[in-house]
Design an enzyme around this catalytic site. Structure first.
Site, short mmCIF file in Angstrom:
data_model
loop_
_atom_site.label_atom_id
_atom_site.label_comp_id
_atom_site.label_asym_id
_atom_site.label_seq_id
_atom_site.Cartn_x
_atom_site.Cartn_y
_atom_site.Cartn_z
CB SER A 1 -0.97 -0.04 1.19
OG SER A 1 -1.99 0.90 1.05
CG ASP B 1 7.66 5.69 -11.29
OD1 ASP B 1 8.19 4.71 -11.85
OD2 ASP B 1 6.48 5.70 -10.92
CE LYS C 1 -5.68 -3.38 0.04
NZ LYS C 1 -5.99 -1.95 -0.10
#
Length: 723
Positions: free
Chosen positions: A489, A500, A514
């Site tokens: 999460s 990224d 998740k």
């Protein structure tokens, strides 16, 4: 005469049923009475069939509407879905195919494709009919098992070459009661054999098994309408995704208590798993986490209070197990569990845990410093461990300017580490199951000047982009983020953003996956937890199902086939949306191959990694066992080999630390119990995975000195491809 021949000696008495069952189901109960052994149980008890209520029917209609019109996944209630609900419901009621037979299933086939239409309109009787017949079959099977025990376990033959399938979830249903009788003889033999090999005498084995089966039998007789409704609704809601579920009024109460963190207990999140209660995850800083023996995917067999006798909880409702485990602070509860890595369900372990409150300060981020000597150069590496993404909401709402939160604490720890002159930073997110979303967003902001951190798409395809608006940067040096399968999460949002942005390297194993958001909605009867949106990285790829793939992988003991989003039925798939513009601070493509090569060279000569790989191979071999011998000599040989391997691995680890090896496995287990009982025991030596993270950070600096400060010189701005 053998036990197998004795099983036809007399009939089990047919239990009476009240009106309310459909005629076909009533006939099924009457014609399928099994032959078996007569157990010494109270025959005055009869199973009282449960029936749906008007409130449940209304709740069912509301659930069906919300699923069709507000869930993230577009899924209609069709004939195909009806069959899937039927299969999922049977899996919940009899996932190991040990109670029902193919003859029983043949009676259900006519309603198989009708469940969907019935669920749309609140017609619950077909689901309740299936539940009632299953409960009756459970009672018959347990009486049969008790009958075997009453005949005397010394009558069981362990000299044959029989074996038993360990996991029957993919097996065929037994054709009839005679075949099921034979299966249950094997199950009882397996349970007896496992305890004999652990040195338990026959009288104690008999007492243990009788207590276990009688406890399950008592629960079967006490079935309630709410049990059937919750099981049926969760088979239904689970078609949309595994995180959408129905909470009965009682379960809702427990859920709300857990969410408020006012619970005094062991600090573990539990869920029903067929007839067992399974550990989903441990709350960081909680008693179970600090005690160290309970693990995710362990299944609870019994619960004991203090020095009292254990209460078998197989077949119990989740809320009742929670009530039994919950208790006053400083009291001791002992859980008997089937470890996640056990080769079969007869292997159990007792874990004593002292109950306590889960304190916020024990979930707080912490720091450490490691020194690395590499040739002529020494490196000082800062380590920040983040167990969860937390915030003291009460203090925040009260206006306390010094309220605790992950981001505030990490910012202060970074200042302290920079004062220590660290050359780089390792952020440890292993076993961090997530927490406050805004904290993940703010934490990313400590390492970038500003920009988007995560995208959230709802069922209407509207996309919200969360951003770090603060241009200040708390740390601009080289960064490594450690993850494992239990990182989930909010942890995945942070790790994905760092990857990224090219802000640091992710090292470890694939995260949980998740990537969905749930909301709890009230019903007229209970609550519905429903998935309403999905997380996407700034590069466009979802964290759902796939998680974050590390740049440099380190194997883990955790079984990915059992733990993780992609191990769950009907999990929402991975997909991607359009990337959002974001800075790319460093392009690792020029050095990543060399980083991986250096890492592999270190690990090829690392005794710690060699030991880890040995343990992973051992656990994998255990998990791959699909059957177990019921021959005493063959089983004894296998048991002794497993014990030797366990002792060998434990002693190899002790030798690495310069400690005396254990002479026997009993010595090892006694030591583990002593360590677990002392919650103040700490291991001063950081684990070798953290140290490897430090070495990778040093490699980064050696291969490209621009990483001394990789925030200031932004490389480029682009819409990066999805990871």
């Amino acid at each position: 005469m053998t036990i197998a021949e004795r099983i036809v000696a007399r009939h089990l008495p047919q239990q009476g049923f009240k009106t309310g069952l459909c005629k076909a189901m009533t006939m099924a109960l009457l014609v399928a009475t099994p032959f078996g052994l007569q157990a010494k149980v109270d025959d005055s008890l009869t199973y009282e069939p449960v029936a749906p209520t008007i409130d449940q029917a209304r709740a069912n209609i509301l659930i069906a509407r919300q699923l069709q019109f507000t869930h993230f996944r577009e899924l209609g209630i069709s004939d195909e879905l009806s069959g899937d609900v039927f299969d999922a419901y049977l899996e919940y009621l009899d996932g190991q195919k040990i109670y029902l037979t193919q003859q029983d299933l043949n009676q259900f086939q006519r309603v198989r494709m009708q469940l969907g239409a019935a669920l749309k309109t609140g017609q619950l009787q077909p689901g309740f009919d299936i539940y009632n017949l299953t409960q009756q079959r459970i009672i018959e099977r347990l009486k049969f098992a008790l009958g075997l025990i009453d005949q005397g376990i010394d009558q069981l033959d362990f000299s044959t070459k029989e074996s038993m399938l360990l996991d029957r979830s993919d097996a065929n249903w037994e054709p009839n009661q005679k075949a099921l009788d034979a299966l249950w003889i094997k199950r009882v033999k397996n349970a007896v054999l496992a305890q004999r090999l652990n040195g338990t005498d026959d009288d104690t084995i008999t007492e243990n098994l009788r207590r276990r089966f009688e406890g399950q039998l008592k629960r079967a007789y006490q079935a309630r309408s709410e049990d059937a409704f919750q099981a049926y609704m969760n088979a239904f809601t689970g078609m949309w995704d595994p995180h959408t579920s129905y909470f009965s009024p009682r379960t809702s109460e427990n859920f709300n208590i857990n969410m408020s963190l006012s619970l005094e207990g062991i600090g573990a999140v539990l869920q029903s798993d067929n007839e067992y209660t399974k550990v989903v995850r441990l709350v960081p800083g909680g008693p179970a986490s600090k005690q160290g023996q309970l693990q995710p995917a362990d299944r609870i067999v019994s619960v004991a209070q203090g020095d009292e006798k254990p209460v078998n909880v197989i077949g119990w409702r989740l809320d009742e197990v929670v009530d039994l485990i919950r208790g006053p602070r400083n009291s001791v509860v002992t859980l008997e569990v089937i470890p996640a890595n056990a080769s079969d369900e007869t292997i159990t372990k007792a874990i004593a845990i002292k109950r306590d409150e889960v304190k916020l300060e024990e979930q707080s981020a912490s720091k450490d410093v490691i020194e690395l000597q590499r040739g002529d150069t020494d490196y000082t590496v800062g380590v920040i461990t983040i167990p969860t993404f937390y915030a003291d909401f009460q203090a925040m709402q009260a206006g306390d300017p010094n309220y605790k939160s992950t981001t505030r604490d990490v910012r202060n720890l970074i200042k302290e580490l920079e004062a220590d002159g660290v050359d780089g930073l390792v952020v440890d997110l292993r076993n961090n199951g997530g927490g406050a979303l805004h904290e993940a967003n703010d934490l990313v902001g400590l390492f970038i000047d500003k920009g988007p951190t995560v995208q959230i798409r709802n069922a209407n395809n509207d996309v919200q982009v969360l951003k770090d608006e603060d241009p200040s940067v708390a740390y601009d040096g080289p960064l490594v983020v450690l993850t494992n399968r239990m990182s989930a999460s909010a942890s995945e949002i942070f790790a994905g953003a760092i990857q990224d942005y090219g802000r640091g390297l992710v090292v470890g194993s694939q995260t949980f996956g998740k990537g969905t958001v749930q909301a709890v909605r009230p019903l007229n009867h209970g609550q519905l937890k429903i998935t309403q949106s999905k997380f996407y990285r700034v590069s466009g790829g979802s964290t759902q199902h796939k998680g974050v793939i590390p740049d440099i992988e380190i194997p883990s003991r955790i079984d990915k086939s059992r733990i993780g989003e992609d191990a769950l039925d009907h999990a929402l798939p991975w997909d991607q949306i359009e990337a959002v513009p974001h800075n790319r601070y460093f392009d690792f493509s020029g050095i990543i191959d060399e980083l991986r090569q250096r890492h592999e060279e270190r690990f090829s000569t690392s005794p710690e990694f060699s030991l880890l790989q040995q343990e992973i191979d051992f656990l994998q071999a255990q998990r791959e066992m699909d059957s177990v011998s019921l021959n005493f000599e063959a089983r004894k040989t296998q048991h002794e080999q497993i014990e030797r391997t366990r002792l060998s691995i434990a002693n190899a680890r002790r030798e690495l630390r310069g400690e005396e090896p254990f002479a026997t496995l009993e010595d090892l287990e006694d030591w583990q119990d002593q360590q677990a009982a002392d919650l103040n025991t700490t291991d001063d030596e950081l684990d070798f995975v953290i140290r490897e993270g430090g070495h990778i950070m040093a490699d980064m600096l050696e291969l490209d000195r621009r990483m001394v400060s990789i925030v200031a010189p932004k490389q480029y701005t682009a819409k990066a491809s999805a990871q």
